[in-house]
Design a protein around this motif. Structure first.
Motif, PDB file in Angstrom:
ATOM      1  N   ILE A 101      34.922 -12.441 -12.317  1.00 27.21           N
ATOM      2  CA  ILE A 101      34.192 -13.192 -11.581  1.00 27.21           C
ATOM      3  C   ILE A 101      34.010 -13.489 -10.517  1.00 27.21           C
ATOM      4  N   GLU A 102      35.853 -13.061 -10.382  1.00 29.66           N
ATOM      5  CA  GLU A 102      35.692 -12.696  -7.786  1.00 29.66           C
ATOM      6  C   GLU A 102      35.171 -11.524  -8.299  1.00 29.66           C
ATOM      7  N   ASN A 103      35.467 -10.756  -8.887  1.00 29.63           N
ATOM      8  CA  ASN A 103      35.065  -9.555  -8.950  1.00 29.63           C
ATOM      9  C   ASN A 103      33.830  -8.310  -8.820  1.00 29.63           C
ATOM     10  N   THR A 104      33.395  -9.298  -9.734  1.00 33.50           N
ATOM     11  CA  THR A 104      31.647  -9.061  -9.960  1.00 33.50           C
ATOM     12  C   THR A 104      30.764  -9.575  -8.659  1.00 33.50           C
ATOM     13  N   VAL A 105      31.488 -11.149  -8.267  1.00 31.61           N
ATOM     14  CA  VAL A 105      30.740 -11.356  -6.847  1.00 31.61           C
ATOM     15  C   VAL A 105      30.980 -10.399  -5.434  1.00 31.61           C
ATOM     16  N   ALA A 106      32.212  -9.897  -5.626  1.00 31.46           N
ATOM     17  CA  ALA A 106      32.715  -9.090  -4.592  1.00 31.46           C
ATOM     18  C   ALA A 106      31.577  -7.984  -4.600  1.00 31.46           C
ATOM     19  N   VAL A 155      35.475  -8.246   1.797  1.00 25.20           N
ATOM     20  CA  VAL A 155      34.695  -9.309   1.282  1.00 25.20           C
ATOM     21  C   VAL A 155      36.200 -10.364  -0.223  1.00 25.20           C
ATOM     22  N   ALA A 156      35.958 -11.297   0.359  1.00 26.43           N
ATOM     23  CA  ALA A 156      37.667 -12.095  -0.738  1.00 26.43           C
ATOM     24  C   ALA A 156      36.516 -13.123  -1.486  1.00 26.43           C
ATOM     25  N   VAL A 157      37.185 -13.164  -2.395  1.00 23.65           N
ATOM     26  CA  VAL A 157      36.233 -14.260  -3.007  1.00 23.65           C
ATOM     27  C   VAL A 157      37.134 -14.588  -3.505  1.00 23.65           C
ATOM     28  N   ALA A 158      37.825 -16.230  -3.982  1.00 25.78           N
ATOM     29  CA  ALA A 158      38.139 -16.963  -4.209  1.00 25.78           C
ATOM     30  C   ALA A 158      37.212 -17.902  -5.182  1.00 25.78           C
ATOM     31  N   VAL A 159      37.611 -18.374  -6.905  1.00 25.92           N
ATOM     32  CA  VAL A 159      36.817 -19.033  -7.639  1.00 25.92           C
ATOM     33  C   VAL A 159      37.926 -20.599  -8.328  1.00 25.92           C
ATOM     34  N   SER A 160      37.141 -21.223  -8.006  1.00 27.00           N
ATOM     35  CA  SER A 160      37.897 -22.277  -8.281  1.00 27.00           C
ATOM     36  C   SER A 160      36.467 -23.204  -9.809  1.00 27.00           C
ATOM     37  N   ILE A 161      37.417 -22.689 -11.359  1.00 28.61           N
ATOM     38  CA  ILE A 161      36.819 -23.317 -12.179  1.00 28.61           C
ATOM     39  C   ILE A 161      37.275 -23.971 -13.207  1.00 28.61           C
ATOM     40  N   VAL A 197      31.483 -22.743 -12.842  1.00 28.01           N
ATOM     41  CA  VAL A 197      32.231 -22.194 -11.795  1.00 28.01           C
ATOM     42  C   VAL A 197      32.048 -23.460 -10.293  1.00 28.01           C
ATOM     43  N   ALA A 198      33.424 -24.532 -10.177  1.00 32.76           N
ATOM     44  CA  ALA A 198      32.690 -25.492  -9.402  1.00 32.76           C
ATOM     45  C   ALA A 198      32.951 -25.240  -7.766  1.00 32.76           C
ATOM     46  N   ARG A 199      33.615 -24.584  -7.254  1.00 30.35           N
ATOM     47  CA  ARG A 199      33.695 -23.993  -6.209  1.00 30.35           C
ATOM     48  C   ARG A 199      33.978 -22.357  -6.446  1.00 30.35           C
ATOM     49  N   MET A 200      32.849 -21.678  -5.202  1.00 29.98           N
ATOM     50  CA  MET A 200      33.678 -20.314  -4.256  1.00 29.98           C
ATOM     51  C   MET A 200      33.708 -19.873  -2.897  1.00 29.98           C
ATOM     52  N   ARG A 201      34.617 -19.677  -2.552  1.00 33.27           N
ATOM     53  CA  ARG A 201      34.693 -19.608  -1.444  1.00 33.27           C
ATOM     54  C   ARG A 201      34.843 -17.804  -0.996  1.00 33.27           C
ATOM     55  N   ILE A 202      34.563 -17.342   0.108  1.00 36.05           N
ATOM     56  CA  ILE A 202      33.896 -15.960  -0.298  1.00 36.05           C
ATOM     57  C   ILE A 202      33.962 -15.748   1.007  1.00 36.05           C
ATOM     58  N   GLU A 203      34.731 -14.921   1.993  1.00 35.84           N
ATOM     59  CA  GLU A 203      35.546 -14.515   3.546  1.00 35.84           C
ATOM     60  C   GLU A 203      34.910 -13.112   3.168  1.00 35.84           C
TER      61      GLU A 203
END
Length: 179
Positions: free
Chosen positions: A92-97, A109-115, A120-126
């Motif tokens: 999921i993180e790779n798809t969004v990135a 682009v770094a994506v961190a996902v809380s599932i 998907v509860a939270r997503m943080r994109i840097e």
């Protein structure tokens, strides 16, 4: 972890350790400590009661967190007519990135996902933006891209998206190493 959080946890831990040592000394038959305690009872008893209350409060908070905090998962399970589909968190993180890199002028682009089980509860994109002007608007566009990509590809809702975008001038240049 923030420094203030570390300081608060350190103070609580020291208080708990002092309370444990003091309680252990009260139970251990030692004449020296018993004599000291009886001489200092005016301030030592309220201090010990306060430390006991602090330890009890900490453990009560830990119990409430253990009971009421929703657990996260490492994979997302999507139920379908043909069976269940399990998606790994990294997929999921790779798809969004990849969607963010494809549609926006962004680097690293770094994506961190809380599932949770079904969402998907939270997503943080840097990311670092090649566009140094109007980062706020670009961050909103990246947030919308991430939401749309997950909704279109996977059909899963996202509760909260946080985008942390920096200008590309903040990227540390990699220097060549000569051997």
């Amino acid at each position: 972890m923030r420094p203030i959080t570390k300081i608060m946890l350190g103070i609580i831990a020291v208080g708990g350790l002092l309370q444990s040592v003091g309680f252990g000394l009260l139970l251990w038959p030692s004449r020296e400590f018993t004599r000291f305690y009886l001489q200092q009872v005016v301030w030592l008893r309220p201090t010990m009661i306060g430390l006991t209350g602090l330890v009890a409060l900490v453990f009560l908070i830990m119990l409430l967190v253990a009971i009421f905090r929703r657990s996260t998962a490492q994979s997302l399970i999507l139920a379908g007519e043909d069976g269940d589909l399990t998606l790994d968190k990294s997929a999921i993180e790779n798809t969004v990135a990849k969607a963010v890199v494809a549609q926006h002028f962004a680097k690293s682009v770094a994506v961190a996902v809380s599932i949770r089980k079904k969402q998907v509860a939270r997503m943080r994109i840097e990311a670092f933006s090649g566009n140094s002007k109007d980062l706020k608007a670009e961050a909103k566009q990246i947030e919308e891209t991430a939401r749309q990509k997950l909704q279109a590809c996977l059909g899963i809702p996202v509760k909260h998206v946080r985008v942390h975008l920096l200008p590309a001038t903040k990227v540390k240049a990699k220097t060549a190493r000569v051997i």
